[in-house]
Design a protein around this motif. Structure first.
Motif, mmCIF file in Angstrom:
data_model
loop_
_atom_site.group_PDB
_atom_site.id
_atom_site.type_symbol
_atom_site.label_atom_id
_atom_site.label_comp_id
_atom_site.label_asym_id
_atom_site.label_seq_id
_atom_site.Cartn_x
_atom_site.Cartn_y
_atom_site.Cartn_z
ATOM 1 N N TYR A 439 0.849 -1.189 0.000
ATOM 2 C CA TYR A 439 0.000 0.000 0.000
ATOM 3 C C TYR A 439 0.888 1.243 0.000
ATOM 4 C CZ TYR A 439 -4.301 -2.522 1.268
ATOM 5 O OH TYR A 439 -5.402 -3.345 1.287
ATOM 6 N N LYS A 482 -8.417 -5.024 1.845
ATOM 7 C CA LYS A 482 -8.129 -4.643 0.462
ATOM 8 C C LYS A 482 -9.111 -3.571 0.002
ATOM 9 C CE LYS A 482 -6.129 -9.091 -0.838
ATOM 10 N NZ LYS A 482 -4.763 -8.558 -0.920
ATOM 11 N N ARG A 483 -8.586 -2.372 -0.220
ATOM 12 C CA ARG A 483 -9.379 -1.273 -0.773
ATOM 13 C C ARG A 483 -8.565 -0.640 -1.891
ATOM 14 N NH1 ARG A 483 -11.833 2.786 3.435
ATOM 15 N NH2 ARG A 483 -13.101 3.274 1.611
ATOM 16 N N PRO A 484 -8.564 -1.255 -3.068
ATOM 17 C CA PRO A 484 -7.715 -0.750 -4.152
ATOM 18 C C PRO A 484 -8.101 0.659 -4.573
ATOM 19 C CG PRO A 484 -9.280 -2.372 -4.963
ATOM 20 C CD PRO A 484 -9.385 -2.385 -3.468
ATOM 21 N N GLN A 497 -1.665 -2.279 -10.801
ATOM 22 C CA GLN A 497 -2.233 -2.679 -9.519
ATOM 23 C C GLN A 497 -1.668 -1.767 -8.438
ATOM 24 O OE1 GLN A 497 -1.413 -6.705 -8.461
ATOM 25 N NE2 GLN A 497 -3.102 -6.837 -7.042
ATOM 26 N N THR A 498 -2.521 -1.046 -7.752
ATOM 27 C CA THR A 498 -2.050 -0.093 -6.760
ATOM 28 C C THR A 498 -3.091 0.034 -5.659
ATOM 29 O OG1 THR A 498 -1.240 2.163 -6.432
ATOM 30 C CG2 THR A 498 -3.025 1.890 -7.994
ATOM 31 N N GLN A 499 -2.606 0.277 -4.448
ATOM 32 C CA GLN A 499 -3.501 0.402 -3.304
ATOM 33 C C GLN A 499 -3.045 1.577 -2.455
ATOM 34 O OE1 GLN A 499 -5.003 -3.977 -2.195
ATOM 35 N NE2 GLN A 499 -2.825 -3.756 -1.941
ATOM 36 N N GLN A 500 -4.032 2.289 -1.904
ATOM 37 C CA GLN A 500 -3.722 3.486 -1.137
ATOM 38 C C GLN A 500 -4.480 3.446 0.184
ATOM 39 O OE1 GLN A 500 -5.169 7.525 -2.364
ATOM 40 N NE2 GLN A 500 -2.995 7.888 -2.737
#
Length: 860
Positions: A439, A482-484, A497-500
């Motif tokens: 993240y 998981k909250r992409p 593919q990225t997550q914050q």
């Protein structure tokens, strides 16, 4: 950090009262209609409403809508496809005959029985009804009640941030595209064609969209800027390419509105007809080829695949993002750059083990491409991009690295870690993968990485790190939910593919005790100890939060306790049950399961032991051991009774109902000895189970499917302690399977052995004795256990000839063996009649060999 548990989840419908149930009724097929599971659960954007379906084993499903505070609910038989408006004022659902609209403010329902589909505008102020068969539609302004009816309707595409929609009307002469302002139902722009319009994609800022215009003599891509006008790219301008006629998901617009993304396919050149009458019908298979003829369909895209292109309308320039040499790409967030690569360049795969690729960075403005990473293994969760487009993070040589696009510098982020960043529990051959995708925090200021237990905050500029959780000393594993990141500027299927995560908002964490399998939810804070909102000996999953991240729903269950749907208010630090499923179960039986612990080769292992219903410790019971890798993880899975075969297996509860213990043990593997590992670990688990409960040591059977069947079959070659076994779709000859193909992915099976599940670190010709020593058919003479095998001839994963080989071996050796062959079935059993047949034969076989019941005619 200290462990601060402020709330232990106990509810009126929870563990306590349920465990007092009595078991007093025999379950029949007719009773199965009472059992259901939750499916398609969802939370309104404001977190005040929850929807889910009761999916029944037999009978009609029920759609439920419940208010999270008052628990007022709607229950709709055969209801489906419930959706909330983004302002949470409305909801709609369908039944087989009609569309329904619910006003969530006053609880009224309006029915539209002439329409089949519906959707809300992005603002939630408008409602679109459609009848696809009649090509009719109607817009409703939900507050004013004003409406607009449409005829010859083909499609409607809502803008996500404005009150605009694109409407496509199709008639015999052609099609008309209208840009419609929904507030006043005013048409602000029109386009016409003699063909059709399709694949509309809005830029979420609502200022522009793309549309593919298809006509008889020319196709063209239009970029419509509502302020500056229409830009056109004709297909003939693409030279050797044609537009790929995909959906709106195959088009996109960059954040700055300077680049339009689309897909194209190479044009196939026609050549003069070739006289083949004198040519032999022959395939030429070359051992030196990077892939075989069977595998060639996987690589057709190298020559003829769909290519991503970028068009700059203001400059009227088109740039191929993908090519024959670089057939894959991912767009870096903000879409100024693309990452391109080729997973076939180092083939054949057996030379490198894993798929290997070089990563290249393409500047979409200048067209310049530069190599940034050489020889990167293509493994799970191995690279990602930062949400602001500043960094590329990649996993190589068991470390996380980060690449700064601006400075072109690489930094090892996990150098010197005491606990490795790679999965230390990985026990297959090949390269250990990392723990999930990292993240990033807001503004790409920090990156969050995992070790086995904890979450680390690391600076992408300096590598300075800080541990945010303290799980390693408490057997607790912390993971962010998981909250992409939703890339609002371009279609998601091509986004990196990225997550914050926003650390200042105390995001949700999932917590698991790896020693006891207790699970819970907590919040992450940099300034205080974690606060546990729920922590129990139950499986916790399907965690969903509202738009604020402060209200959430999740499911809990165990093999002893039916699934329940929970609601939590993080602001109030409260948790409650919205619905406990299958309360009637206590009228029939009460399941019981237990986690057992045993040791093998100096390693601590677990097993899930499921007790027979109405267990009486003064009696001695038979036990069936269900084998498959790390099987104790299923301890808290809730299984609905089915009284039939469930594609790949019989549920434990169905065997418990028939008076059997079921043991699901863990296996810890040594490389080059998967079979021997299974023999030792399963044997130790059985010893522990017999110590734990009243189990007849002379009435223990084995059961397994696929890889588990391969393990169980081999175990029989090494010991006679098991009274019988049933295995389905096993690999029995490691040599022939190694030299075969995995038909479901059209690939040689080498990699499954040398870098995957079979856990060999060498090929057969480098270590033949290990393959033969763990191969069932090569040890078949040592099998003395009555064995039932089943297989499906259409299995694309493991060829049914593997079962036939074992059958031939045991027949020649005159062993007690029956093979069931299902001609129309595959890797799992699908047809209802076949599932019931296999279920009955399982019970008849086990009942005879483990309970001493009469032998059935089909067994002789």
């Amino acid at each position: 950090m200290q462990f601060l548990k402020i709330f232990l989840l106990l509810t009126v419908l929870g563990i306590g009262p349920y465990s007092m149930a009595q078991q007093n009724r025999q379950l029949s097929q007719n009773d199965l209609s009472k059992w259901y599971k939750f499916s398609n659960s969802g939370l309104s954007p404001d977190g005040h409403w929850v929807t889910y379906n009761r999916h029944y084993k037999k009978g009609n499903d029920t759609l439920v809508l419940v208010h999270t505070e008052t628990e007022h609910r709607h229950e709709i038989p055969n209801g489906q496809s419930l959706q909330f408006s983004n302002n949470s004022n409305w909801a709609s659902f369908k039944t087989p005959e009609e569309v329904n609209l619910i006003n969530l403010k006053n609880d009224s329902i309006k029915t539209f029985n002439t329409y089949t589909d519906a959707s809300f505008s992005a603002s939630g102020t408008h409602f679109l009804l459609k009848n696809k068969k009649k090509h009719q539609g109607q817009f409703l302004h939900l507050e004013s009640g004003n409406s607009l009816k449409l005829t010859n309707l083909k499609d409607v595409y809502f803008s996500k941030l404005t009150a605009n929609a694109v409407v496509v009307l199709q008639s015999d002469p052609g099609a008309e595209l209208q840009v419609l302002n929904l507030d006043g139902f005013q048409v602000t722009q029109k386009l016409k064609t003699t063909g059709t319009f399709r694949a509309i994609h809005w830029n979420p800022n609502g200022k522009s969209f793309t549309v593919l215009r298809e006509e008889e003599n020319n196709n063209s891509l239009l970029y419509v800027d509502l302020e500056t006008g229409v830009f056109t790219l004709n297909e003939y301008e693409l030279d050797e390419y044609s537009f790929y006629k995909g959906s709106s998901a195959d088009f996109g617009i960059s954040t700055d509105n300077r680049r339009v993304f689309f897909k194209a396919v190479p044009r196939v050149e026609t050549t003069a007809a070739l006289d083949t009458s004198q040519l032999a019908n022959v395939q030429v298979w070359k051992a030196s080829a990077p892939w075989t003829e069977i595998e060639s369909p996987n690589y057709d895209w190298i020559e003829h695949g769909v290519r991503l292109m970028v068009w700059k309308p203001q400059k009227q320039e088109v740039l191929p993002v993908e090519s024959k040499e670089q057939p894959f790409s991912l767009l870096i967030p903000k879409q100024r750059y693309a990452l391109t690569y080729n997973t076939s360049q180092y083939l054949p795969r057996f030379k490198t083990g894993e798929l290997i690729m070089d990563l290249n960075l393409l500047d979409l403005e200048t067209g310049q491409r530069r190599r940034i990473v050489d020889s990167l293994p293509f493994i799970k969760n191995s690279f990602c991009g930062s949400p602001e487009g500043k960094y590329i993070c990649y996993f190589k040589n068991k470390h996380w690295w980060i690449y700064d696009i601006k400075t072109e510098q690489h930094l090892n982020l996990t150098q010197g870690w005491e606990i490795p960043a790679y999965d230390t529990t990985y026990d297959r051959s090949g390269i250990p993968p990392p723990y999930e995708v990292p993240y990033f925090t807001k503004g790409d200021e920090a990156i969050l990485l995992y070790d086995h237990w904890d979450i680390w905050k690391v600076s992408p500029k300096t590598g300075v790190r800080h541990k945010l959780t303290d799980g390693s000393g408490r057997n607790l594993q912390f993971r962010l939910t998981k909250r992409p990141v939703r890339q609002v500027s371009v279609y998601e299927k091509l986004n990196f593919q990225t997550q914050q995560v926003a650390l200042d908002e105390n995001p949700l964490l999932k917590v698991k005790n790896l020693n006891t399998y207790e699970m819970g939810i907590s919040t992450l804070s940099e300034t205080q100890d974690e606060i546990f909102l729920s922590y129990d000996s139950l499986k916790l999953y399907d965690l969903q939060a509202d738009s604020s991240g402060r209200l959430c729903i999740f499911k809990q269950e165990s093999s002893d306790h039916p699934t329940r749907l929970m609601y939590s208010n993080l602001n109030q630090k409260s948790v409650k049950t919205l619905e406990q499923s299958n309360l009637h179960e206590q009228d029939y039986y009460k399941p019981r399961s237990e986690l057992i612990t045993y040791w093998q080769g100096g390693h601590k292992l677990h097993g899930a032991l499921h007790y027979p219903v109405n267990y009486d410790p003064s009696r001695s019971y038979p036990m069936i051991v269900d084998v498959y890798e790390l099987n104790s993880r299923k301890l808290h899975d809730y299984h609905l009774p089915s009284l039939t075969f469930q594609r790949g297996s019989i549920e434990p509860i169905d065997l418990n109902l028939n008076g059997y213990f079921v043991l699901r043990p863990d296996i810890r593997y040594e490389l080059n000895a998967f079979g021997i590992s299974a023999v030792n670990c399963v044997g130790a688990a059985v010893d522990k189970a017999i110590e734990t409960a009243s189990i007849n040591p002379k009435a223990v059977g084995l059961m397994g499917v696929s890889y588990g069947a391969s393990e169980a079959g081999f175990i029989l070659t090494q010991t006679d302690r098991y009274a019988t076994a049933i295995i389905g779709n096993p690999v029995t000859d490691l040599v022939s399977h190694y030299l075969g193909y995995l038909n479901f992915i059209l690939e040689s099976a080498y990699f499954r052995f040398e870098n995957h599940q079979w856990r060999f670190d060498k090929g057969f010709y480098e270590f033949p004795e290990a393959y033969l020593a763990n191969s069932t058919v090569h040890q078949a003479a040592q099998i003395n256990t009555p064995l039932l095998t089943w297989t499906g001839i259409k299995d694309p994963n493991i060829e049914w000839t593997q079962s036939r080989e074992l059958y031939q071996a045991l027949r020649r050796l005159e062993k007690e063996h029956v093979l069931l062959v299902y001609p129309e079935e595959g890797h799992g059993i699908s047809a209802k009649v076949a599932r019931q047949d296999l279920y009955n034969r399982h019970l008849e076989w086990f009942d005879h060999y483990l309970k001493g019941m009469p032998k059935q005619d089909w067994m002789d």
